[in-house]
Structure formats: C-alpha cells, structure tokens
Write an enzyme that holds these catalytic residues in place. Structure first.
Site, PDB file in Angstrom:
ATOM      1  N   ASN A 152     -58.099  40.708 -68.684  1.00  0.00           N
ATOM      2  CA  ASN A 152     -58.895  40.210 -69.712  1.00  0.00           C
ATOM      3  C   ASN A 152     -59.092  38.782 -70.107  1.00  0.00           C
ATOM      4  OD1 ASN A 152     -56.355  40.587 -70.560  1.00  0.00           O
ATOM      5  ND2 ASN A 152     -56.959  40.234 -72.554  1.00  0.00           N
ATOM      6  N   CYS A 326     -54.864  38.736 -78.238  1.00  0.00           N
ATOM      7  CA  CYS A 326     -53.725  39.532 -78.719  1.00  0.00           C
ATOM      8  C   CYS A 326     -52.518  38.654 -78.528  1.00  0.00           C
ATOM      9  CB  CYS A 326     -53.466  40.447 -77.873  1.00  0.00           C
ATOM     10  SG  CYS A 326     -54.931  41.762 -78.066  1.00  0.00           S
TER      11      CYS A 326
HETATM   12  N1  PMP Z   1     -56.662  46.109 -73.108  1.00  0.00           N
HETATM   13  C1  PMP Z   1     -57.174  45.000 -72.800  1.00  0.00           C
HETATM   14  C2  PMP Z   1     -57.613  44.763 -71.452  1.00  0.00           C
HETATM   15  C3  PMP Z   1     -57.621  44.114 -73.836  1.00  0.00           C
HETATM   16  O1  PMP Z   1     -58.202  43.090 -73.749  1.00  0.00           O
HETATM   17  C4  PMP Z   1     -57.372  44.649 -75.255  1.00  0.00           C
HETATM   18  C5  PMP Z   1     -57.563  43.748 -76.363  1.00  0.00           C
HETATM   19  N2  PMP Z   1     -59.114  43.765 -76.551  1.00  0.00           N
HETATM   20  C6  PMP Z   1     -56.703  46.063 -75.450  1.00  0.00           C
HETATM   21  C7  PMP Z   1     -56.401  46.541 -74.265  1.00  0.00           C
HETATM   22  C8  PMP Z   1     -56.358  46.587 -76.842  1.00  0.00           C
HETATM   23  O2  PMP Z   1     -57.386  46.523 -77.595  1.00  0.00           O
HETATM   24  P1  PMP Z   1     -57.297  46.995 -79.156  1.00  0.00           P
HETATM   25  O3  PMP Z   1     -56.560  45.601 -79.754  1.00  0.00           O
HETATM   26  O4  PMP Z   1     -58.640  47.138 -79.602  1.00  0.00           O
HETATM   27  O5  PMP Z   1     -56.520  48.252 -79.273  1.00  0.00           O
END
Ligand code: PMP
Length: 398
Positions: A152, A326
C-alpha cells in the site's frame, strides 16, 4: 485554487452511482435479514445478491464464502486469528512478509504472545518478496502464509501466483490482503487459488465501514466476534445492509471499469514519474519500476523531510502523503523502506502520490509544475543540502 487530491490510498470518495444505489436502504428497505417477515426476507435476498456480486468480482465459485465485516483490519484479524485458532493443533507457525501493513504486523505480535511462532520473509530492494527465502521458511509447523497482493506504500506488486503455488505445494493456507491493489489489479481465484482474501469497500469507491473476507470453498475458521451466529457463524452481529449494498455496487462498477481506469491511471503515473525524476535532481523512485500499482508513484528526495514536503504542498492545496496513512503520525521511518535497504535519513524524505477515479490530467500537470519548486525551496532551507547542488540547481520556471 481547488484542492488537488493525490492521496487515494488513504481514502476514496464514494462513487455517486454507489450512493444512489444505497439510498433506499436507509429508509424504505431497512429490514434485518435475520427477521422472519416479508421485510426480513427482502433483506435476505438483498444480502445474498450482494454476496454473489462480491464473489463475481473475483470470479469465486458460489460454494465459496464471502464474510462481511466492518473494515479491512477486522478481515485481517478474522483471517489470521481465526485460522491460527482453528488449526493450532496442526501447527503453530505463521509466515508474513517484512513489509506487511501495520494491521497484519500487530496481529502477529498478538499471536506471538499467544504462543505462535512468526517468521517474516525478507524483500529485495524493490520490496518484492524473496521466493527462495519463503520456501526455506516453511516447516512442518507452518499453517499459514499471509502476504499482501501489493504494498500500500511503495506500490510493488508481489508474485502472488508463485506464492499461491508454493503454499499449495507445501499444504499451507495462503491469505492475502488485497486492499492496496483491489482498485487496479484484478484477482481471479479461478486462475490463482488463494484460500483467504481481505477486501475493503472504500478502496473500490464504496462506503467506509464495510469490508469482506473471502474463504475458499470448504474452509472453516474460528470466529473472533461471538454472538447471534450471522455470516455462517464466523462473524456475528446485525448486517450493515446499506453498506453491503454499496460495497456490492462498487464491486460491480469496478469489475466493468477496471481495465480502462487502470490504463488511464498508469498513463498519468508514468508521466508523473518521468517528469519528477527528470526535473528534480537527487530524486528517486521507491518500489519496483514496472511491477507497480497503476495508481502509485512513491518518491524520495535527498536532503529534505517528507513531512515538510507534505505541509508545503498542503499550503498549495495539494493533498499527498509520506507513506501509509495508518502510520503517518509516528516519527519512525517506514518499516517498508528500511526493509528495502534504505537508510533512516533516506526513508525520511519520501512522498507518496496515489491517483484515482476522479483524478484529472490538469491535476497531474499542476503537481509536476509545483513539486520541483517546493523541493527546491525546502532544500535551500535545509542545512544538509550540499552547496554545489544549490549552485547547479536549475530553478524550474512557471
Ligand atoms: N490493509 C491495507 C493494505 C491497508 O492499506 C489498510 C488501510 N487502508 C488496511 C489493511 C486497514 O484498513 P482499515 O483501516 O479500513 O481497517
């Protein structure tokens, strides 16, 4: 000046066609699929249609399972903890890559405290998993490999076909988090067998607050939410039906439009990468030059800090990121870039630009114009910038 939004990896707007589809489910079609009356029956039909639409998105068979959850973090928790608890009598070893998303990294830390052994497969300088190392890490205790389809952050696409083949050959389950790639890279589980896949709705322009975990036919895992037994007993709690309807509509649109969208975005991405590397001295591309997500351009610039860059761009109404949203509020350098072999100071000068469905060519042009000026300005202020560079630095004219 209008905002230029180049942070699609952190959040995406909901497609207006999705919003339209969802609207009746807030008011007229408010039923609970668990109810036995007509309104409940209608809700059950809606839920099952949505489930089939999500299966269709990845070409999954009708006898596989889609389990609806509330976000990708929950899907990842269900995949890893649910599998670990179900198969703990078979083995206690789990493999992830060194560059997994923070949610996966923290889940395996929890599992380690619960007595599981965790190994991390190293990656090469581009962030691609070293397959020979993966082969060597698998042992008789290994029950699960969890490696994302793509990063990501730096956008490198993993060889998940090969990973799937290795996992099958060794009789180990394979989970992939497809969140980073699901808007630009098709997954066909008929072609590439994968046991568990994490998807999120917002990453394909559906609403936030809903996601899914795909389970290959016949696979059972333990629940992590215990209650009324919804979702085949694997995820209790009343359904977020309007969210699920939106997610399914988003998947239907994405399946139809992905090919043309990917072409358009990769074209913008390539222009962006070429122009930035050409006009800014001492700039580099992070991640793989070709095996990368169509909407991802991740750079680093010597002598400056990514955070200062983001704030300067913010002044000009440009929304960008340094890396994963994150972990954006920590001061630690990105674990992904460090795993690719960068030094801390190199990892700190990063800029992540992610494009999406509503990105316009003029926005890319604006960025190409503004970014060299911003980098130049910050380098003039930085005590780290060598004087020769400042002297030879050719100011990019408007
Ligand atoms: N996996 C990946 C690859 C992410 O980029 C993200 C954040 N968008 C997540 C998991 C976790 O997503 P969320 O914060 O919507 O639970």
């Amino acid at each position: 000046m209008e905002n230029i939004y180049l942070d699609y990896q952190s959040a995406k707007p909901v497609d207006p066609r999705v919003v339209e589809e969802m609207m009746p489910y807030f008011t007229d079609k408010f039923g609970n699929p668990a109810s036995l009356h007509n309104i409940g029956d209608e809700a059950t039909d809606t839920l099952e249609t949505a489930r089939s639409m999500i299966k269709d998105f990845i070409n999954a068979s009708e006898d596989s399972k889609i389990i609806f959850t509330s976000n990708a973090t929950e899907s990842n928790n269900l995949a890893l903890i649910g599998t670990a608890m179900r198969y703990k009598n078979k083995g206690n070893h789990i493999i992830i890559s060194e560059i997994e998303h923070i949610s996966i990294r923290n889940i395996v830390k929890y599992l380690e405290r619960e007595g599981f052994q965790v190994s991390k497969v190293p990656v090469d300088q581009y962030g691609i998993v070293r397959l020979e190392k993966l082969q060597n890490l698998i042992n008789d205790e290994t029950i699960l490999i969890s490696i994302s389809t793509a990063s990501n952050e730096i956008g490198s696409i993993q060889p998940f076909e090969e990973i799937s083949a290795i996992a099958r050959d060794k009789g180990v389950l394979f989970h992939t988090d497809a969140v980073a790639s699901e808007s630009v890279l098709p997954i066909d589980v008929n072609q590439v067998p994968i046991d568990l896949i994490t998807f999120s709705s917002n990453d394909i322009y559906g609403p936030k607050g809903v996601a899914a975990l795909y389970l290959r036919k016949g696979l059972r895992i333990n629940p992590i939410l215990i209650g009324g037994g919804q979702e085949f007993g694997m995820r209790s709690g009343s359904h977020n039906l309007h969210g699920i309807v939106g997610f399914a509509k988003a998947a239907e649109i994405m399946k139809r439009e992905m090919e043309s969208e990917t072409k358009r975005l990769s074209n913008y991405r390539d222009i962006l990468i070429k122009k930035i590397l050409e006009t800014i001295p001492k700039s580099y591309l992070n991640g793989h030059p070709t095996k990368r997500l169509a909407h991802n351009a991740h750079f680093r610039f010597d002598y400056i800090e990514g955070e200062s860059l983001i704030l300067d761009l913010k002044e000009q109404n440009i929304a960008a990121a340094t890396g994963s949203a994150c972990t954006s509020k920590t001061l630690e350098p990105s674990h992904t870039l460090i795993s690719c072999g960068l030094l801390h100071e190199e990892a700190h000068g990063s800029l992540l630009l992610t494009l999406g469905r509503f990105t316009q060519e003029e926005e890319i042009e604006q960025l190409i114009k503004i970014l060299p000026q911003v980098v130049h300005r910050l380098r003039r202020l930085s005590p780290l910038t060598p004087r020769e560079l400042l002297k030879q630095y050719r100011e990019v004219k408007n």
